[in-house]
Structures are given as C-alpha cells and as structure tokens.
Design an enzyme around this catalytic site. Structure first.
Site, short mmCIF file in Angstrom:
data_model
loop_
_atom_site.label_atom_id
_atom_site.label_comp_id
_atom_site.label_asym_id
_atom_site.label_seq_id
_atom_site.Cartn_x
_atom_site.Cartn_y
_atom_site.Cartn_z
CB SER A 138 26.59 48.62 -96.69
OG SER A 138 27.16 48.32 -95.43
CE1 TYR A 151 31.44 50.86 -98.08
CE2 TYR A 151 30.11 50.59 -96.10
CZ TYR A 151 30.58 50.10 -97.30
OH TYR A 151 30.21 48.84 -97.72
#
Length: 256
Positions: A138, A151
């Site tokens: 990401s 995350y």
C-alpha cells in the site's frame, strides 16, 4: 504481457482487487487459484473465469489450511509459478482505543498470511528454479495515516518480507516485488469513509477529498483495473532484473 499457462495462487481472490487481477491473469493466458476464506465466494468467482480457474478454501492465518491449499493447486496443475498475497482487511481506531484482539486479527491476516503463503509456495518454486512472489502492499507501506496503526505496521512489514525474499529467492530464480496502491475504489475503501468521518469528527466529503485524495495530483481514486495491469506487468516480466522493488500506483500521492 503473457503468462502462457503459468499458475497463480491469489489470496483474497474472490472479490475486489484480487478478483480483478485473477480475471486479468486468465485473459493473459494464466491459470488462477482463487484462494479465499469463503469457499462459496471462491467457487462463484472461479466459475466466472472458466476452466482456467479453480477455487481453494484458505484461511491465510492457518498454516495447515495454507499448506493444503497450495499443495492442492500444485497437484492439479503441476506447478506454482506466481503467488499474489492479497488477502486483507481494514480496522481503524486511534491507538489508545485499538483493541489488541483487533490489532492481532489485522496484522495476522496481512503479515502472517503473507509469510505462510510465501513459505508454502516457495517449496514448489525452489524445486522448479523459478517463481514470482507478489505482495499487496500500500502507499501505507511508505507513509502513515491516522487511525491505521495496525494496517501501516503490517504493510511496512510486508515490504521487509518481500525484500528478504528477493535476496533469499535469487539463487532459485524467484523474484519478489510489492504492489503499493493508493486508495483504490473498492467496497473496503468506501466502508472506511463513514468510519473515518466519525472518528475524525469531519464530514464524509472531507474524508474523501482531504484525507484519502488530498495528496493526489488529480483527486482521483486508483481503479482495480490499474492494479491488475501492474500485477500482470510484474508477474510476466521476463527476467529477474526487477526484484526487491515496491511499485506505487497512487495518482501521485506518493512519489519515489
């Protein structure tokens, strides 16, 4: 870019980015195993892709389930050529309010899942002296955002794992790369908008325009089709010249 019958295991492949990549791999001549914790969803997705797809029930946090699933694919099609470690979830809280169980759940799916699927797949790749390990990172492999401690930590960890695999896998012809999308317009991202609005005390429009897309060059979400094309490029790249890299697709949010 063609895959010419190569076999890909795609975790979280029944929907969203994973399914879009599976579809693109089949179009490029590959064979795909849709690995998902929900077998009904995996079967439904595989049925849409025809004979070049199969469904595999796989909880990526369970080592036995991962090993059994990968071995099942190798038994049917004779090889494991590509791993796309894509399974993931999102949970948002401020650190002081983050339940430890939810932290462990998220990091286990993302990071333990990447490790376990890697371990299961390289057993086959090393024997055939070739393979491609692709990890869904990401922009948060590079950057931090509020409310996303678990995350961000997991996605940074995936970057480290991929780099180690580039080093360890080299002598076996196995390359390793990380795809780092910005905000992709998926149900998972759309679900975050009201959650972040509530947690941050701002409007949903402000979350979209300022928190999610504020640093892009054009205020546009990345599309699943963009990520599918990038995955195909990395999977089909003809040599190991491109290994140990992280490629960001984020409409300019993060620039290397």
């Amino acid at each position: 870019m063609k895959l010419d019958g190569k076999v890909a295991v795609i975790t979280g492949g029944a929907s969203g980015i994973g399914y879009q990549i599976a579809e693109r791999f089949v179009e490029a001549g590959g064979r795909v195993a849709i690995a998902d914790v929900n077998m009904d969803s995996a079967q439904e997705a595989a049925s849409k892709l025809g004979d070049q797809a199969m469904a595999v029930e796989m909880d990526v946090t369970n080592e036995q389930a991962v090993n059994d699933g990968v071995d099942k694919v190798a038994e049917k099609w004779g090889s494991i050529d590509i791993l796309l470690s894509n399974a993931g979830i999102q949970i948002v809280h401020r650190v002081e309010d983050f339940p430890f169980e939810e932290w462990k759940k998220l990091t286990s799916i993302h990071l333990d899942g990447a490790f376990l699927t890697t371990k299961a797949c390289i057993k086959h790749m090393y024997k055939q002296n070739s393979g491609v390990l692709l990890y869904m990172g990401s922009v948060h492999s590079k950057e931090a955002s509020p409310l996303k401690s678990a995350y961000v930590a997991a996605k940074h960890g995936i970057l480290g794992l991929a780099r180690v695999m580039a080093v360890e896998g080299a002598k076996y012809g196995v390359r390793s790369n990380v795809i780092c999308p910005g905000f992709v317009e998926t149900p998972l991202v759309k679900k975050q908008i009201p959650e972040q609005a509530e947690n941050l005390g701002i409007s949903e429009q402000e979350v979209r325009d300022n928190v999610m897309l504020g640093r892009t060059v054009d205020k546009e979400f990345t599309q699943t089709s963009d990520i599918a094309e990038l995955a195909l490029f990395l999977a089909a790249f003809p040599t190991n010249a491109l290994t140990g890299q992280s490629v960001v697709a984020s409409h300019g949010w993060y620039m290397n």
